[in-house]
Design a protein around this motif. Structure first.
Motif, PDB file in Angstrom:
ATOM      1  N   VAL A 277       5.462  59.663  -8.451  1.00 53.90           N
ATOM      2  CA  VAL A 277       5.257  60.534  -9.619  1.00 53.90           C
ATOM      3  C   VAL A 277       5.280  62.014  -9.199  1.00 53.90           C
ATOM      4  CG1 VAL A 277       2.726  60.567  -9.603  1.00 53.90           C
ATOM      5  CG2 VAL A 277       3.915  60.640 -11.779  1.00 53.90           C
ATOM      6  N   CYS A 278       5.132  62.262  -7.894  1.00 52.45           N
ATOM      7  CA  CYS A 278       5.221  63.647  -7.394  1.00 52.45           C
ATOM      8  C   CYS A 278       6.675  64.119  -7.303  1.00 52.45           C
ATOM      9  CB  CYS A 278       4.601  63.767  -5.998  1.00 52.45           C
ATOM     10  SG  CYS A 278       2.882  63.290  -5.945  1.00 52.45           S
ATOM     11  N   ASP A 279       7.626  63.190  -7.417  1.00 56.67           N
ATOM     12  CA  ASP A 279       9.047  63.546  -7.329  1.00 56.67           C
ATOM     13  C   ASP A 279       9.476  64.074  -8.706  1.00 56.67           C
ATOM     14  OD1 ASP A 279      11.802  63.573  -7.325  1.00 56.67           O
ATOM     15  OD2 ASP A 279      12.021  61.639  -6.301  1.00 56.67           O
ATOM     16  N   GLN A 280       9.441  65.398  -8.840  1.00 53.73           N
ATOM     17  CA  GLN A 280       9.663  66.022 -10.146  1.00 53.73           C
ATOM     18  C   GLN A 280      11.080  65.771 -10.665  1.00 53.73           C
ATOM     19  OE1 GLN A 280       7.013  67.289 -11.692  1.00 53.73           O
ATOM     20  NE2 GLN A 280       8.231  67.636 -13.525  1.00 53.73           N
TER      21      GLN A 280
ATOM     22  N   GLU B  71     -10.871  60.634  -1.439  1.00 51.39           N
ATOM     23  CA  GLU B  71     -11.812  61.284  -0.518  1.00 51.39           C
ATOM     24  C   GLU B  71     -11.257  61.306   0.909  1.00 51.39           C
ATOM     25  OE1 GLU B  71     -13.868  62.445  -2.636  1.00 51.39           O
ATOM     26  OE2 GLU B  71     -14.958  63.574  -1.141  1.00 51.39           O
ATOM     27  N   THR B  72     -10.456  60.270   1.264  1.00 53.22           N
ATOM     28  CA  THR B  72      -9.938  60.242   2.640  1.00 53.22           C
ATOM     29  C   THR B  72      -8.692  61.116   2.798  1.00 53.22           C
ATOM     30  OG1 THR B  72      -8.911  58.136   2.094  1.00 53.22           O
ATOM     31  CG2 THR B  72     -10.846  58.021   3.478  1.00 53.22           C
ATOM     32  N   ASP B  73      -8.014  61.451   1.708  1.00 49.81           N
ATOM     33  CA  ASP B  73      -6.848  62.340   1.829  1.00 49.81           C
ATOM     34  C   ASP B  73      -6.876  63.333   0.659  1.00 49.81           C
ATOM     35  OD1 ASP B  73      -4.427  63.588   2.199  1.00 49.81           O
ATOM     36  OD2 ASP B  73      -3.315  61.735   2.592  1.00 49.81           O
ATOM     37  N   LEU B  74      -7.626  64.417   0.874  1.00 52.66           N
ATOM     38  CA  LEU B  74      -7.866  65.379  -0.212  1.00 52.66           C
ATOM     39  C   LEU B  74      -6.574  66.020  -0.702  1.00 52.66           C
ATOM     40  CD1 LEU B  74     -11.050  67.240   1.155  1.00 52.66           C
ATOM     41  CD2 LEU B  74     -10.941  65.222  -0.317  1.00 52.66           C
ATOM     42  N   GLU B  75      -5.675  66.306   0.270  1.00 55.70           N
ATOM     43  CA  GLU B  75      -4.445  67.011  -0.091  1.00 55.70           C
ATOM     44  C   GLU B  75      -3.546  66.130  -0.963  1.00 55.70           C
ATOM     45  OE1 GLU B  75      -0.904  69.265   2.262  1.00 55.70           O
ATOM     46  OE2 GLU B  75      -2.767  68.848   3.330  1.00 55.70           O
ATOM     47  N   ARG B  76      -3.401  64.875  -0.529  1.00 57.87           N
ATOM     48  CA  ARG B  76      -2.569  63.923  -1.286  1.00 57.87           C
ATOM     49  C   ARG B  76      -3.195  63.669  -2.673  1.00 57.87           C
ATOM     50  NH1 ARG B  76       2.157  62.034  -2.340  1.00 57.87           N
ATOM     51  NH2 ARG B  76       2.413  59.803  -2.602  1.00 57.87           N
TER      52      ARG B  76
ATOM     53  N   TRP C  42      -4.941  65.750  -4.433  1.00 60.20           N
ATOM     54  CA  TRP C  42      -4.650  66.896  -5.310  1.00 60.20           C
ATOM     55  C   TRP C  42      -3.198  66.841  -5.790  1.00 60.20           C
ATOM     56  CZ3 TRP C  42      -7.699  69.898  -8.002  1.00 60.20           C
ATOM     57  CH2 TRP C  42      -7.126  70.984  -8.667  1.00 60.20           C
ATOM     58  N   GLN C  43      -2.292  66.483  -4.818  1.00 63.19           N
ATOM     59  CA  GLN C  43      -0.856  66.407  -5.131  1.00 63.19           C
ATOM     60  C   GLN C  43      -0.570  65.407  -6.249  1.00 63.19           C
ATOM     61  OE1 GLN C  43       1.220  64.920  -1.740  1.00 63.19           O
ATOM     62  NE2 GLN C  43       1.824  66.949  -1.069  1.00 63.19           N
ATOM     63  N   ILE C  44      -1.110  64.188  -6.088  1.00 62.96           N
ATOM     64  CA  ILE C  44      -0.802  63.121  -7.059  1.00 62.96           C
ATOM     65  C   ILE C  44      -1.629  63.301  -8.327  1.00 62.96           C
ATOM     66  CG2 ILE C  44      -0.886  60.625  -7.520  1.00 62.96           C
ATOM     67  CD1 ILE C  44      -0.607  60.177  -4.497  1.00 62.96           C
TER      68      ILE C  44
ATOM     69  N   SER D 223       0.239  65.304 -12.072  1.00 60.59           N
ATOM     70  CA  SER D 223      -0.187  64.981 -13.444  1.00 60.59           C
ATOM     71  C   SER D 223       0.057  66.171 -14.373  1.00 60.59           C
ATOM     72  CB  SER D 223      -1.683  64.626 -13.460  1.00 60.59           C
ATOM     73  OG  SER D 223      -1.923  63.516 -12.645  1.00 60.59           O
ATOM     74  N   ILE D 224      -0.261  67.356 -13.889  1.00 60.84           N
ATOM     75  CA  ILE D 224      -0.060  68.562 -14.703  1.00 60.84           C
ATOM     76  C   ILE D 224       1.441  68.795 -14.924  1.00 60.84           C
ATOM     77  CG2 ILE D 224      -0.272  71.100 -14.582  1.00 60.84           C
ATOM     78  CD1 ILE D 224      -3.196  70.534 -13.573  1.00 60.84           C
ATOM     79  N   ASN D 225       2.242  68.587 -13.872  1.00 59.22           N
ATOM     80  CA  ASN D 225       3.694  68.723 -14.027  1.00 59.22           C
ATOM     81  C   ASN D 225       4.237  67.702 -15.036  1.00 59.22           C
ATOM     82  OD1 ASN D 225       3.759  70.793 -12.207  1.00 59.22           O
ATOM     83  ND2 ASN D 225       4.428  69.550 -10.483  1.00 59.22           N
TER      84      ASN D 225
END
Ligand SMILES: NC(=O)c1ccc[n+]([C@@H]2O[C@H](COP(=O)([O-])OP(=O)(O)OC[C@H]3O[C@@H](n4cnc5c(N)ncnc54)[C@H](O)[C@@H]3O)[C@@H](O)[C@H]2O)c1
Length: 315
Positions: free
Chosen positions: A55-58, A85-90, A92-94, A99-101
């Motif tokens: 879903v991150c693939d715009q 919690e184990t992968d904060l960056e991922r 935020w990305q997903i 989601s916002i995109n």
């Protein structure tokens, strides 16, 4: 009554997604699925088309929206609380950026309705119990943080340009399909262990419990809010609640059906604190008032149906 004929479900191979697909499909709606390539495709027959991707693939998301023209989106793809919690960056990305995109792309492509699955984890641990509907959302984990961010963006577009954003905040979902990786889903895992004849270790103390809903009510709530007249939906998000039970009550219930069920309590402080921070009861009057929502399952009927489903074989 709101109507749509084509719907895209992100996270369509997940615990909730596969059943939302089934429910929409039996009502004659063409359902599309977007989920990760590594997921097991379940309920294939209910999908008109399955897109395996991120879903991150715009580009992929834009292509699906432009080519398939879904009239509704059910956005269920997410990292859950433990993986967030184990992968904060991922996370935020997903959960946030993608989601916002997706909401923005849905608005640009004039998708009529956008359903978003949020959670009572958006409230953090210092809540009142019962949880009032207007309580401040100050989440204390990444999962909740990302969910609040998306709620706010959806609500902003609903207010500023009438975007049809619909959101439900679910408590813990009791489900035979609960991912094994979801540690807070221990009640669902305990039911599975009882059916399989396996011993089960509860990661919480006997008296710990939380607000909960049975899967069938969750799926019905998603269907019903997506078919409610837009004009009736005054809130950008609705809290839902089914029932409350403690770990001890669950053990007693499982023992009645499976007298040989062996269990122990070995507290995992992380799970215990998380669950203890959630309310036992969530006020959900607005859902009743605005779109006539009422849960059908209580603790006893949920467990009974869970055990029936689990004893029918692997799910
Ligand atoms: N189950 C619960 O207790 C509960 C409670 C509150 C809210 N929710 C929300 O409901 C939604 C569905 O939950 P679920 O229980 O079905 O979870 P799940 O983990 O079973 O399903 C999520 C699906 O999203 C997919 N996904 C994850 N990252 C993706 C990505 N980058 N691209 C495409 N797909 C991706 C996964 O492969 C999975 O199939 C989630 O948004 C969750 O936050 C669930």
């Amino acid at each position: 009554m709101n109507t749509f004929q084509t719907a895209l479900i992100t996270g369509g191979n997940g615990n909730l997604g596969r059943l939302v697909a089934q429910q929409l499909s039996v009502k004659g709606i063409d359902v599309l699925c977007l989920d990760l390539p590594e997921t097991e495709v379940k309920n294939e027959t209910f999908y008109k088309n399955i897109f395996l991707g991120d879903v991150c693939d715009q580009d992929l998301v834009n292509r699906i929206l432009k080519d398939q023209r879904p009239q509704a989106i059910f956005h269920l793809a997410s990292l859950l609380s433990g993986s967030s919690e184990t992968d904060l960056e991922r996370a935020w990305q997903i959960n946030a950026t993608a989601s916002i995109n997706l909401i923005q792309a849905a608005k640009d492509c004039e998708v009529g309705l956008f359903f978003y699955a949020s959670t009572i984890a958006t409230y953090g641990s210092k809540t009142k119990d019962p949880l009032p509907e207007d309580f401040m959302q100050w989440p204390e984990n990444m999962y909740g943080v990302t969910k609040v961010a998306v709620e706010r963006f959806g609500s902003y577009l609903k207010k500023t340009c009438g975007f049809d954003f619909r959101c439900l905040r679910f408590p813990m979902v009791l489900s035979p399909f609960a991912p094994l990786s979801a540690k807070t889903a221990y009640p669902s895992h305990a039911c599975r262990a009882a059916v399989l004849g396996d011993p089960f270790n509860f990661p919480v103390s006997k008296e710990t419990g939380m607000s909960c809903m049975f899967l069938d009510d969750v799926i019905r709530s998603i269907f019903e809010i997506s078919h409610a007249p837009q004009v009736c939906l005054k809130s950008h998000a609705y809290n839902l609640h089914g029932f409350h039970f403690t770990a001890q009550q669950l053990c007693e219930n499982l023992k009645q059906v499976y007298p040989g069920f062996e269990y122990s309590f070995e507290i995992d402080p992380h799970v215990e604190n998380l669950v203890k921070g959630w309310p036992n009861e969530v006020i959900s009057n607005s859902a009743k008032l605005d779109w006539n929502w009422a849960p059908e399952y209580n603790f006893e009927t949920s467990i009974s149906v869970m055990l029936d489903l689990l004893s029918q074989g692997p799910v």
